[in-house]
Design a protein around this motif. Structure first.
Motif, PDB file in Angstrom:
ATOM      1  N   LEU A 111       0.857  -1.024  -0.087  1.00  0.00           N
ATOM      2  CA  LEU A 111      -0.198   0.059   0.222  1.00  0.00           C
ATOM      3  C   LEU A 111       0.924   1.324  -0.002  1.00  0.00           C
ATOM      4  O   LEU A 111       0.556   2.087  -0.748  1.00  0.00           O
ATOM      5  N   ALA A 112       1.920   1.203   0.797  1.00  0.00           N
ATOM      6  CA  ALA A 112       2.690   2.245   0.817  1.00  0.00           C
ATOM      7  C   ALA A 112       3.425   2.693  -0.461  1.00  0.00           C
ATOM      8  O   ALA A 112       3.678   3.679  -0.835  1.00  0.00           O
ATOM      9  N   THR A 113       3.881   1.606  -1.268  1.00  0.00           N
ATOM     10  CA  THR A 113       4.573   1.962  -2.460  1.00  0.00           C
ATOM     11  C   THR A 113       3.703   2.409  -3.429  1.00  0.00           C
ATOM     12  O   THR A 113       4.031   3.248  -4.176  1.00  0.00           O
ATOM     13  N   HIS A 114       2.375   2.096  -3.444  1.00  0.00           N
ATOM     14  CA  HIS A 114       1.421   2.434  -4.387  1.00  0.00           C
ATOM     15  C   HIS A 114       1.033   4.025  -4.067  1.00  0.00           C
ATOM     16  O   HIS A 114       0.815   4.605  -5.005  1.00  0.00           O
ATOM     17  N   ILE A 115       1.013   4.335  -2.833  1.00  0.00           N
ATOM     18  CA  ILE A 115       0.699   5.807  -2.530  1.00  0.00           C
ATOM     19  C   ILE A 115       2.004   6.619  -2.977  1.00  0.00           C
ATOM     20  O   ILE A 115       1.771   7.728  -3.549  1.00  0.00           O
ATOM     21  N   GLN A 125      13.504   1.756  -6.724  1.00  0.00           N
ATOM     22  CA  GLN A 125      13.929   1.652  -5.226  1.00  0.00           C
ATOM     23  C   GLN A 125      12.844   1.377  -4.281  1.00  0.00           C
ATOM     24  O   GLN A 125      12.899   0.140  -3.458  1.00  0.00           O
ATOM     25  N   LEU A 126      11.529   1.437  -4.618  1.00  0.00           N
ATOM     26  CA  LEU A 126      10.386   1.005  -3.867  1.00  0.00           C
ATOM     27  C   LEU A 126      10.352  -0.437  -4.176  1.00  0.00           C
ATOM     28  O   LEU A 126      10.232  -1.367  -3.431  1.00  0.00           O
ATOM     29  N   HIS A 127      10.335  -0.957  -5.503  1.00  0.00           N
ATOM     30  CA  HIS A 127      10.259  -2.213  -5.759  1.00  0.00           C
ATOM     31  C   HIS A 127      11.234  -3.112  -5.191  1.00  0.00           C
ATOM     32  O   HIS A 127      11.161  -4.249  -4.567  1.00  0.00           O
TER      33      HIS A 127
END
Length: 319
Positions: A125-129, A172-174
């Motif tokens: 959820l945090a990566t999508h936001i 980086q998120l991935h």
């Protein structure tokens, strides 16, 4: 009209976060969803940075606009000496007044976020936001930078006004997301207060700072760091949580384990259920009151929420 809205709603449903790990392809596809988002209403900013966001602040911009006759009160540094010499009449250069608001996105990918009971994990959820905010900022012509942090390391992304900055953030998120494998943090795991301290070094005055986290270790020392940040930047806190953290109701006792020890929780006991719920509400209340005291925006999203629709409720561009 209703058919169009339903079609759009169905398309957005496919872009909502799902599963235990974020998929890079899904983060890339959020670019199309973010076209409808506008992070800021037009307003004056707190710094004198030059850029693409017009404000009421008066000063010299970077883009030359025209030459006109010198008038009393004009800055002598702007005199066009070539035109003045040629015409024998003082002329001054005018610059198009511009301002920009760099956007910094800080995304938490620590062990505590590797948990979820509905739709997706908090980490996903945090990566999508964070990705939605980055794409929306790019669409607005802002410079995008940020920081992704895990339990033991972090990665800075220098602010740039280009798709490459967003792609670097998404990669980086991935990468950080796929390094997660347990909700149990190591004893020397990075604390939120140290990240907020780094934010004071990274985020420049006048920028917009979005911090996405579950804020499980937010305390008074974090509030002090935010106080210093909020003096020079526009801070938005985005709290992510799972409904199972908010309320734990069961007709039977549940067992939990950290891989070594096992503990049985009296989840069939009404007093335990109420104490569990109170603990969540007390911590969220402390975070909310802290944000109010500092004049900071606080948003909260659950793994069970329809994220795309909720983002539009908050950030939809007014037509």
């Amino acid at each position: 009209m209703q058919q169009t809205d339903l079609k759009t709603r169905n398309q957005l449903e496919h872009l909502n976060p799902k599963g235990a790990y974020a998929e890079l392809g899904n983060l890339l596809r959020l670019r199309f969803a973010a076209k409808d988002l506008r992070l800021f209403a037009p307003r004056a900013v707190k710094s004198q940075l030059n850029g693409a966001e017009r404000t009421r602040f008066r000063g010299r911009g970077m883009d030359f606009e025209e030459v006109r006759l010198y008038q009393a009160g004009d800055d002598v540094r702007s005199i066009d000496w070539r035109v003045t010499a040629r015409t024998q009449v003082p002329h001054t250069k005018l610059y198009r007044e511009e301002r920009e608001r760099p956007v910094y996105i800080f995304v938490d990918q620590r062990a505590s976020l590797f948990f979820g009971s509905q739709h997706c994990f908090k980490s996903v959820l945090a990566t999508h936001i964070g990705s939605n905010i980055a794409w929306a900022a790019l669409n607005n012509g802002d410079r995008i930078g940020g920081l992704v942090f895990g339990d033991t390391n972090q990665r800075d992304i220098k602010p740039r006004r280009s798709k490459h900055a967003v792609l670097e953030l998404l990669h980086q998120l991935h990468e950080f997301n796929h390094q997660l494998n347990s909700p149990i943090a190591s004893p020397d795991a990075k604390k939120l207060v140290s990240v907020l301290s780094d934010a004071r070094r990274i985020a420049k005055p006048g920028c917009a700072l979005f911090i996405v986290s579950d804020f499980h270790d937010y305390d008074q020392s974090c509030e002090q760091q935010l106080f210093e940040l909020a003096r020079h930047t526009d801070v938005t806190l985005i709290h992510v949580f799972d409904p199972l953290e908010q309320a734990l109701k069961s007709n039977a006792r549940l067992s939990v384990s950290d891989g070594v020890n096992r503990l049985q929780l009296p989840t069939d006991n009404a007093e335990f259920q109420q104490a569990y719920e109170n603990a969540f509400n007390d911590h969220l209340g402390f975070l909310s009151n802290s944000a109010k005291r500092l004049g900071i925006t606080l948003l909260s999203y659950a793994t069970a929420d329809n994220l795309q629709l909720m983002l539009r409720e908050r950030f939809a561009a007014k037509k």
